[in-house]
Design an enzyme around this catalytic site. Structure first.
Site, PDB file in Angstrom:
ATOM      1  N   LYS A 239      -2.463   2.008   4.450  1.00  0.00           N
ATOM      2  CA  LYS A 239      -2.619   3.326   5.063  1.00  0.00           C
ATOM      3  C   LYS A 239      -3.592   3.281   6.231  1.00  0.00           C
ATOM      4  O   LYS A 239      -3.477   4.060   7.171  1.00  0.00           O
ATOM      5  CB  LYS A 239      -3.114   4.331   4.024  1.00  0.00           C
ATOM      6  CG  LYS A 239      -2.097   4.680   2.951  1.00  0.00           C
ATOM      7  CD  LYS A 239      -2.651   5.720   1.996  1.00  0.00           C
ATOM      8  CE  LYS A 239      -1.618   6.092   0.935  1.00  0.00           C
ATOM      9  NZ  LYS A 239      -2.133   7.121  -0.003  1.00  0.00           N
ATOM     10  N   ARG A 240      -4.555   2.381   6.181  1.00  0.00           N
ATOM     11  CA  ARG A 240      -5.560   2.295   7.246  1.00  0.00           C
ATOM     12  C   ARG A 240      -5.037   1.579   8.473  1.00  0.00           C
ATOM     13  O   ARG A 240      -5.509   1.815   9.571  1.00  0.00           O
ATOM     14  CB  ARG A 240      -6.816   1.577   6.723  1.00  0.00           C
ATOM     15  CG  ARG A 240      -7.547   2.343   5.637  1.00  0.00           C
ATOM     16  CD  ARG A 240      -8.817   1.603   5.216  1.00  0.00           C
ATOM     17  NE  ARG A 240      -8.502   0.276   4.688  1.00  0.00           N
ATOM     18  CZ  ARG A 240      -8.186   0.051   3.428  1.00  0.00           C
ATOM     19  NH1 ARG A 240      -8.094   1.054   2.574  1.00  0.00           N
ATOM     20  NH2 ARG A 240      -7.926  -1.182   3.016  1.00  0.00           N
TER      21      ARG A 240
END
Length: 474
Positions: A239-240
């Site tokens: 997600k990052r």
């Protein structure tokens, strides 16, 4: 376990909906529907610090978008993990009473010091026989038995885990709340889950969960761990770092059917795909053909370029009315939908996403084209551009309103270009830039037809005037 299969999808509402979760949900959905079973949506909402109601709704909406609907008879839920808190604690008490679990008051610092002193790795069961009861800071640990735990996995076959390298793991924290390991098993047991299909990152937890199942007197479910999704560097999607939110792809104009089809290819190949020379299949075919035994072991590359290719294929399968309706959310509110419907069939081959549509046809809805300077410099400064555009204006001025059709407009420019010994691609470039402001876009003659005689000629004359006076585009 016997009876009707019950599959579950158990996301945590702590952020946007991950494409990897969507793929796992689709695998479970296909199995539930093809076997006449049930797909249970369980929201694991016990992380109060991170859970938000909008994330829960986002999960439900995202599932509905990819066809996993609460209105379907195979769907059950959403059920919430927090509703089973009493069952989690009751199960922990049963494990204590049966001797499968015990309390431990050692802190992490205590464990590190003892491990260094005895030269062992991690916690070595030092509180097993101390007879401690519950109390502030006392965790509840599972008593890992000797021997080997065999996880029978429908994707990976039999996977053996040596219990000697599994330390007595925590079931209840020092504040009395259950950890994921216990809650997950109890939830599945309470909900009658027969088959657990999830990402391979959960495989290391599985022998511990299987021990809990058996200690509680239940047969473990059928396990299946599907490959994780990775990026082009073959790193697990993060997600990052990566674009992983299903909602974002939806907002960018990916069609639901295209996303579903593409996700189903990640780790699984539709039987007959090679012979058919395509990976594009309707959901009904994929649903009936999907088998866990056919899932690959290797991590699956989430290729955004390939997703866009799939989406382009699905866009081209839409009827004109479907395309116009699908593009509508991305069109500015003031745009004339009738005019867009006229140009839509001519841009269908050029769209990879629905969000591309406005940028392809915006020139039709502007009072004047917004000239791309690079396109102007490349096209309008050639030695033939100014005289050719002048001749095109003269020729088109002789075309009546009734004859302002793309076939006639093309033939008219072909008559002009023979004087310049040019091919159509080069001959039409000055006209295209004059009318649209750039060198790429929908088919020129269809665009001229939709724009209309008067506006097309006006734009050509304005551009020619600028060329003649050396006025830069603006």
């Amino acid at each position: 376990m016997s009876g009707t299969p019950r599959y579950r999808f158990a996301p945590s509402p702590t952020g946007f909906f991950h494409v990897g979760g969507a793929r796992t949900a689709l695998f479970n959905w296909a199995l539930a529907r093809s076997t006449g079973g049930t797909f249970v949506l369980r929201i694991e909402d016990t992380d109060e610090a991170r859970n938000q109601p909008e994330w829960t709704q986002g999960i439900i909406d995202s599932l509905a978008w990819i066809g996993i609907s609460a209105d379907d008879p195979h769907f059950e839920g959403p059920l919430f993990q927090s509703a089973y808190a009493d069952a989690h604690l009751a199960a922990a008490q049963r494990l204590v009473e049966s001797g499968h679990a015990y309390f431990c008051d050692m802190t992490p610092d205590d464990i590190r010091a003892r491990a260094e002193e005895e030269d062992v790795a991690g916690y070595a069961g030092w509180s097993r026989d101390r007879g401690l009861g519950p109390g502030p800071g006392h965790v509840l640990r599972f008593r890992v038995p000797d021997g080997v735990t065999v996880v029978r996995d429908q994707v990976r076959g039999d996977v053996e885990f040596d219990n000697a390298v599994i330390e007595d793991f925590v079931l209840l924290r020092g504040n009395g709340t259950p950890v994921f390991m216990l809650a997950n098993v109890v939830d599945d047991a309470e909900m009658g889950i027969t088959d657990v299909v999830r990402a391979e990152e959960h495989l290391p937890n599985t022998p511990k969960q299987q021990m809990i199942w058996e200690a509680l007197g239940h047969a473990a479910p059928v396990w299946a761990h599907v490959p994780v999704l990775v990026n082009e560097q073959r790193k697990k999607l993060s997600k990052r770092r990566d674009k992983v939110a299903l909602e974002q792809y939806r907002e960018e104009g990916i069609l639901a059917d295209a996303m579903v089809n593409y996700l189903m290819t990640l780790g699984w190949t539709m039987p007959g795909a090679e012979e058919a020379a395509t990976e594009i299949f309707p959901w009904s075919d994929m649903e009936s053909a999907f088998r866990l035994e056919d899932v690959n072991l290797s991590p699956a590359f989430f290729d955004i370029k390939k997703l866009l290719s799939f989406n382009g294929e699905y866009i081209r399968q839409l009827s004109v009315d479907e395309l116009v309706a699908a593009c509508d959310p991305w069109l500015p509110g003031e745009w004339d939908r009738t005019r867009f419907a006229e140009i839509a069939p001519h841009i269908q081959q050029r769209l990879n996403t629905l969000a591309d549509a406005p940028g392809v046809v915006d020139f039709l809805f502007l009072p004047d084209p917004e000239f791309d300077e690079a396109s102007w410099d490349k096209t309008m400064t050639t030695e033939y551009a100014e005289p050719l555009l002048a001749d095109a204006i003269t020729a088109y001025d002789g075309v009546s309103e009734g004859d302002w059709q793309h076939e006639h407009l093309k033939a008219t420019l072909e008559d002009v270009m023979v004087r310049y010994d040019l091919k159509l691609g080069k001959a039409q470039a000055p006209v295209r830039v004059a009318v649209t402001g750039r060198t790429v876009g929908p088919p020129l003659f269809e665009a001229l037809e939709v724009m209309g005689r008067e506006e097309s000629l006006r734009r050509m004359r304005v551009a020619h005037s600028r060329m003649a006076t050396g006025e830069p585009p603006g």
